[in-house]
Enzyme design. Structure first.
Site, PDB file in Angstrom:
ATOM      1  N   GLU A  98      42.561  44.859  32.534  1.00  0.00           N
ATOM      2  CA  GLU A  98      43.432  45.443  31.493  1.00  0.00           C
ATOM      3  C   GLU A  98      44.060  46.748  31.955  1.00  0.00           C
ATOM      4  O   GLU A  98      44.228  47.677  31.154  1.00  0.00           O
ATOM      5  CB  GLU A  98      42.624  45.683  30.212  1.00  0.00           C
ATOM      6  CG  GLU A  98      42.640  44.525  29.277  1.00  0.00           C
ATOM      7  CD  GLU A  98      43.979  43.836  29.277  1.00  0.00           C
ATOM      8  OE1 GLU A  98      44.992  44.516  29.117  1.00  0.00           O
ATOM      9  OE2 GLU A  98      43.991  42.617  29.461  1.00  0.00           O
TER      10      GLU A  98
HETATM   11  C1  LIG Z   1      36.900  39.162  36.003  1.00  0.00           C
HETATM   12  C2  LIG Z   1      38.355  39.435  35.848  1.00  0.00           C
HETATM   13  C3  LIG Z   1      39.020  38.994  34.724  1.00  0.00           C
HETATM   14  C4  LIG Z   1      40.393  39.212  34.595  1.00  0.00           C
HETATM   15  N1  LIG Z   1      41.073  38.680  33.526  1.00  0.00           N
HETATM   16  C5  LIG Z   1      42.432  38.676  33.542  1.00  0.00           C
HETATM   17  C6  LIG Z   1      43.180  37.927  32.570  1.00  0.00           C
HETATM   18  O1  LIG Z   1      42.622  37.324  31.657  1.00  0.00           O
HETATM   19  N2  LIG Z   1      44.527  37.888  32.687  1.00  0.00           N
HETATM   20  C7  LIG Z   1      45.184  38.543  33.677  1.00  0.00           C
HETATM   21  O2  LIG Z   1      46.405  38.445  33.755  1.00  0.00           O
HETATM   22  N3  LIG Z   1      44.522  39.285  34.600  1.00  0.00           N
HETATM   23  C8  LIG Z   1      43.164  39.363  34.552  1.00  0.00           C
HETATM   24  N4  LIG Z   1      42.468  40.081  35.501  1.00  0.00           N
HETATM   25  C9  LIG Z   1      43.213  40.843  36.479  1.00  0.00           C
HETATM   26  C10 LIG Z   1      43.079  42.356  36.301  1.00  0.00           C
HETATM   27  O3  LIG Z   1      43.767  42.770  35.166  1.00  0.00           O
HETATM   28  C11 LIG Z   1      43.558  43.008  37.596  1.00  0.00           C
HETATM   29  O4  LIG Z   1      42.584  42.734  38.582  1.00  0.00           O
HETATM   30  C12 LIG Z   1      43.770  44.498  37.464  1.00  0.00           C
HETATM   31  O5  LIG Z   1      44.843  44.774  36.612  1.00  0.00           O
HETATM   32  C13 LIG Z   1      44.029  45.179  38.807  1.00  0.00           C
HETATM   33  O6  LIG Z   1      44.966  44.465  39.577  1.00  0.00           O
HETATM   34  P1  LIG Z   1      44.604  44.075  41.083  1.00  0.00           P
HETATM   35  O7  LIG Z   1      43.263  43.442  41.084  1.00  0.00           O
HETATM   36  O8  LIG Z   1      45.717  43.312  41.643  1.00  0.00           O
HETATM   37  O9  LIG Z   1      44.464  45.464  41.844  1.00  0.00           O
HETATM   38  P2  LIG Z   1      45.672  46.290  42.493  1.00  0.00           P
HETATM   39  O10 LIG Z   1      46.801  46.381  41.551  1.00  0.00           O
HETATM   40  O11 LIG Z   1      45.938  45.771  43.844  1.00  0.00           O
HETATM   41  O12 LIG Z   1      45.010  47.732  42.605  1.00  0.00           O
HETATM   42  C14 LIG Z   1      44.114  48.093  43.671  1.00  0.00           C
HETATM   43  C15 LIG Z   1      43.746  49.574  43.520  1.00  0.00           C
HETATM   44  O13 LIG Z   1      44.911  50.384  43.628  1.00  0.00           O
HETATM   45  C16 LIG Z   1      45.051  51.217  42.503  1.00  0.00           C
HETATM   46  N5  LIG Z   1      46.473  51.353  42.174  1.00  0.00           N
HETATM   47  C17 LIG Z   1      47.398  50.377  42.100  1.00  0.00           C
HETATM   48  N6  LIG Z   1      48.575  50.886  41.710  1.00  0.00           N
HETATM   49  C18 LIG Z   1      48.395  52.203  41.534  1.00  0.00           C
HETATM   50  C19 LIG Z   1      49.219  53.279  41.122  1.00  0.00           C
HETATM   51  N7  LIG Z   1      50.492  53.084  40.760  1.00  0.00           N
HETATM   52  N8  LIG Z   1      48.681  54.518  41.050  1.00  0.00           N
HETATM   53  C20 LIG Z   1      47.391  54.717  41.361  1.00  0.00           C
HETATM   54  N9  LIG Z   1      46.557  53.742  41.760  1.00  0.00           N
HETATM   55  C21 LIG Z   1      47.034  52.500  41.830  1.00  0.00           C
HETATM   56  C22 LIG Z   1      44.289  50.516  41.393  1.00  0.00           C
HETATM   57  O14 LIG Z   1      43.879  51.430  40.393  1.00  0.00           O
HETATM   58  C23 LIG Z   1      43.132  49.901  42.166  1.00  0.00           C
HETATM   59  O15 LIG Z   1      42.106  50.845  42.326  1.00  0.00           O
HETATM   60  C24 LIG Z   1      41.093  39.924  35.606  1.00  0.00           C
HETATM   61  C25 LIG Z   1      40.404  40.408  36.724  1.00  0.00           C
HETATM   62  C26 LIG Z   1      39.062  40.159  36.867  1.00  0.00           C
HETATM   63  C27 LIG Z   1      38.368  40.641  38.108  1.00  0.00           C
END
Ligand SMILES: Cc1cc2nc3c(=O)[nH]c(=O)nc-3n(C[C@H](O)[C@H](O)[C@H](O)COP(=O)(O)OP(=O)(O)OC[C@H]3O[C@@H](n4cnc5c(N)ncnc54)[C@H](O)[C@@H]3O)c2cc1C
Length: 598
Positions: A443
């Site tokens: 989220e």
């Molecule tokens: C168990 C689980 C359930 C989930 N359920 C859903 C769901 O129902 N629907 C759905 O759509 N998604 C879902 N997600 C996805 C989840 O919302 C994302 O994993 C999350 O938003 C982070 O995206 P990412 O994993 O691609 O990390 P990334 O976006 O690649 O981020 C990696 C790191 O970089 C940091 N970062 C990225 N951009 C910035 C910035 N601009 N400034 C500072 N730091 C930054 C982040 O904070 C993080 O620490 C789920 C994930 C998991 C693991």
């Protein structure tokens, strides 16, 4: 095996003695009949359902997880999960706060929120199935067409069908502007949607015959980035005119993620192959529409950690009373035993009180937010509706990030109370700690929440909404500034209120020179803001307790509340000083580090 007792007394304290919700409801025509007795009766029944039906499935869900049949693409949830969901539907629980127009019971969000705290404490993984459905319901209610509403909202209201949110793709999570899933318009007004989504919670399961996916995708002529994203409704089974289920749609689960916690919830890779969808809201305005669901989900994630904080605390407290190890430094306390219960050791108490203070502070804040949402939706005065909406927007990233960070701290502290036994599965404490970890990530990670708070909610409007919250603090300070008994709460709160204004202005100035200053300060800033808000609610809870004690009320509940407030202000609140100090070191120490990070 851990146990769970619904915290009804504390919920009633927050609702009726702190926030006086039933009086507030009298001003809202929709809720004018919702009185104290009705609220308490629902909470009692809801607590029974959470502790007797849902909680016993928590460890089972963790051990078994979900399984995918690769031939049929169907997912089997852990033993007992589906049956518990059937009971949930039979009991009418999904409809609690839904609109009567679509078959809902129309109770206030405050009541639903309290119910969800208990469900989350009992079993976060199970609760995510109905929790996401509620978010999908809210989004469609706000942005769906009449036909979408008539076709889908009644089924989501009763829980006959469930919902999901499909945003994330393998190459894009935080930055949804990068998403690639495509939507091709068709002559009949529908769209054919193709792409791959990952990490979709409750994307496939065996609870219900149909699943309503809300999918973000791009139209062929969409501008690049986040301004070119549209939202589509993509059901697992198409729905005929008469409401019956039609053909299987081109969306299926291609794989399940194996993950650290919430094993009972199916985290799915979803494959869309020419899936039929209908547009929700305006073309290219999908993110705005999805924000309804995301905001609901952000508050919901805070509730997940609140529930886990409380259940971890309850079990750690019981263990600390029972487990005997060593003698108290100030002399034996349980002389009839070979050692004292570990509860006599100051640091064990510190760990327990940390969890208790975070749970009770979180409960006050989240119930207040729920009340703001009730006001926003149903108060007759437009200004009240507008002010409530602004305040809840400000508080949402705090609820999401501060409560989930606290949940992480608290579940680990409670695990530590168990010593080595906390690390062993059968006690259930390590599951709480593992389950709580995801709440800081999904989220929008907590970093993203902090950028939202500082960048969009505070600096972008020159701190106007924050000042509104500041006025609530100022009013409390004015009321209690001369009350000596309140000084230990009011003085630090008033001091931080002043500091916060200076701190915000300082970051704002620095950000003019270098925008990275916002990113460098945001996480610390959110934590300071979290304490400011918690400090306000803890001071108000202490105020109620002091008044009751002064009036001769001998219920130990009030003494306990006061002691916890004292602990909070003495031991947790002061971290704001070091947080402001570290934030003030600014961006240089982070960004002038190319050699260090080479
Ligand atoms: C168990 C689980 C359930 C989930 N359920 C859903 C769901 O129902 N629907 C759905 O759509 N998604 C879902 N997600 C996805 C989840 O919302 C994302 O994993 C999350 O938003 C982070 O995206 P990412 O994993 O691609 O990390 P990334 O976006 O690649 O981020 C990696 C790191 O970089 C940091 N970062 C990225 N951009 C910035 C910035 N601009 N400034 C500072 N730091 C930054 C982040 O904070 C993080 O620490 C789920 C994930 C998991 C693991």
């Amino acid at each position: 095996m851990p146990t769970y007792t619904p915290p009804l007394r504390d919920m009633q304290f927050v609702m009726h003695e702190l926030l006086h919700v039933a009086d507030e409801f009298k001003a809202m025509p929709r809720h004018a009949e919702t009185d104290v007795d009705t609220i308490n009766a629902v909470l009692e029944e809801g607590g029974r359902f959470a502790s007797e039906v849902i909680a016993p499935l928590n460890a089972v869900g963790d051990m078994q997880g979900c399984t995918l049949d690769r031939a049929t693409h169907e997912v089997k949830t852990p033993d007992g999960f589906r049956q518990a969901y059937e009971k949930y539907v039979e009991g009418g629980w999904p409809a609690l706060a839904a609109d009567p127009e679509f078959g809902g019971q129309g109770l206030p969000i405050v009541v639903n929120q309290a119910f969800y705290e208990m469900l989350n404490a009992a079993n976060q993984a199970w609760t995510m199935y109905p929790g996401l459905t509620h978010g999908a319901y809210e989004c469609l209610r706000a942005h769906g067409t009449e036909q979408q509403k008539q076709q889908f909202l009644p089924k989501l209201t009763t829980g006959e069908w469930t919902g999901t949110m499909c945003l994330t793709e393998p190459h894009c999570g935080t930055d949804l502007g990068l998403l690639r899933t495509k939507a091709q318009p068709q002559a009949d007004g529908t769209y054919r949607i193709t792409g791959n989504k990952i990490f979709i919670s409750a994307g496939e399961h065996d609870f219900v015959p149909n699943i309503v996916h809300l999918v973000l995708a791009r139209l062929p002529d969409a501008p690049p980035g986040s301004k070119g994203i549209s939202l589509f409704l993509v059901p697992k089974f198409l729905v005929n005119e008469d409401g019956s289920l039609g053909a299987r749609n081109g969306i299926h689960c291609g794989g399940l993620e194996h993950k650290m916690g919430i094993h009972g919830n199916a985290t799915c890779q979803m494959v869309l192959e020419d899936a039929v969808g209908t547009l929700v809201g305006q073309p290219n305005k999908g993110l705005q529409a999805m924000f309804v669901m995301m905001n609901a989900a952000r508050l919901g994630v805070g509730m997940q950690s609140l529930g886990l904080t409380d259940v971890a605390y309850q079990n750690a407290l019981a263990y600390a009373k029972d487990r005997i190890q060593a003698r108290s430094l100030s002399g034996a306390k349980a002389k009839d035993k070979p050692a004292d219960p570990i509860l006599v050791h100051p640091d064990v108490r510190k760990m327990l009180l940390t969890a208790k203070a975070y749970a009770e502070g979180g409960r006050a804040l989240t119930m207040y937010c729920a009340l703001l949402l009730d006001r926003e939706h149903h108060h007759p005065d437009e200004k009240v509706r507008k002010d409530s909406a602004e305040l809840v927007a400000l508080l949402t990233p705090i609820v999401k990030a501060f409560l989930t960070d606290n949940g992480h701290i608290a579940t680990h502290a409670c695990l530590q109370v168990f010593g080595g036994h906390g690390y062993i599965k059968e006690w259930g404490m390590e599951q709480f700690a593992r389950d709580a970890r995801i709440n800081m990530i999904y989220e929008g990670t907590n970093t993203i929440q902090s950028l939202d708070l500082l960048g969009r909610k505070v600096l972008a409007n020159n701190g106007a909404t924050l000042k509104k919250f500041g006025r609530m603090i100022a009013q409390l300070v004015e009321e209690e500034g001369v009350n000596e008994k309140m000084a230990e709460f009011i003085n630090p709160l008033a001091y931080l209120g002043d500091q916060m204004t200076k701190f915000t202005t300082e970051i704002g100035f620095k950000a003019f020179q270098n925008a990275d200053e916002v990113g460098a300060a945001a996480v610390d800033y959110l934590r300071v803001a979290g304490h400011l808000v918690f400090g306000y609610f803890w001071a108000r809870m202490a105020q109620v307790a002091l008044r009751e004690i002064a009036a001769g009320n001998t219920d130990p509940f009030y003494k306990a509340k006061l002691q916890t407030a004292r602990f909070y202000f003495a031991r947790l609140f002061p971290e704001t000083a070091s947080l402001m100090r570290t934030a003030r070191t600014g961006v240089k120490v982070l960004m002038d580090t190319d050699e260090a990070l080479a």
